[in-house]
Design a protein around this motif. Sequence first.
Motif, PDB file in Angstrom:
ATOM      1  N   GLY A 263      -4.357  -5.347   0.498  1.00  0.00           N
ATOM      2  CA  GLY A 263      -2.836  -4.252  -0.374  1.00  0.00           C
ATOM      3  C   GLY A 263      -1.626  -5.517  -0.620  1.00  0.00           C
TER       4      GLY A 263
ATOM      5  N   ASN B 118       0.940  -0.889   0.052  1.00  0.00           N
ATOM      6  CA  ASN B 118      -0.183   0.036   0.106  1.00  0.00           C
ATOM      7  C   ASN B 118       0.672   1.434   0.106  1.00  0.00           C
TER       8      ASN B 118
ATOM      9  N   LYS C 282      -5.841  -2.398  -1.786  1.00  0.00           N
ATOM     10  CA  LYS C 282      -6.215  -1.846  -0.929  1.00  0.00           C
ATOM     11  C   LYS C 282      -7.472  -2.708   0.050  1.00  0.00           C
TER      12      LYS C 282
END
Length: 131
Positions: A97, A42, A93
């Motif tokens: 991630g 991320n 996300k």
Amino acid sequence: MSLMVWDNTLALGVQAMDGEHKELLALMNKIHDGFLAGAVVNDTVARLGAACARHFADEEAFMQSIAYPELNVHKLLHKQLLEKYAHHAGAIKAGGGKANEAFFSFLKLWLVSHIKGIDAKYAAHSRGAGR
Ligand SMILES: [Fe+2]
Ligand SMILES: [Fe+2]
């Protein structure tokens, strides 16, 4: 393993922009390395998104400085790329991630078709303008 290695077919001959493209490529490779290692990416994805936004702004300022006639079309393409990027970043996300192949295909396509096809045009214009 790198997603993509820089080579001269990506070079525009506009030093500042080539430097920024190299930085973007390095971040892409960093995300790819993380992906291969099974890491959460991320933060690097966010960094690359911010770096792309900065690069596009710098590039648009450069095109303005050389009175590039296709500036507005190019700006629109940048805007669309950032929207697509945000979409991919959101999906990553949401997926905990972890990056995915669709994201890397998008990055590769962006590099090859945008730099070689679209960015190359302002570089040619800049050479014609004697800069
Ligand atoms: Fe561009
Ligand atoms: Fe560019």
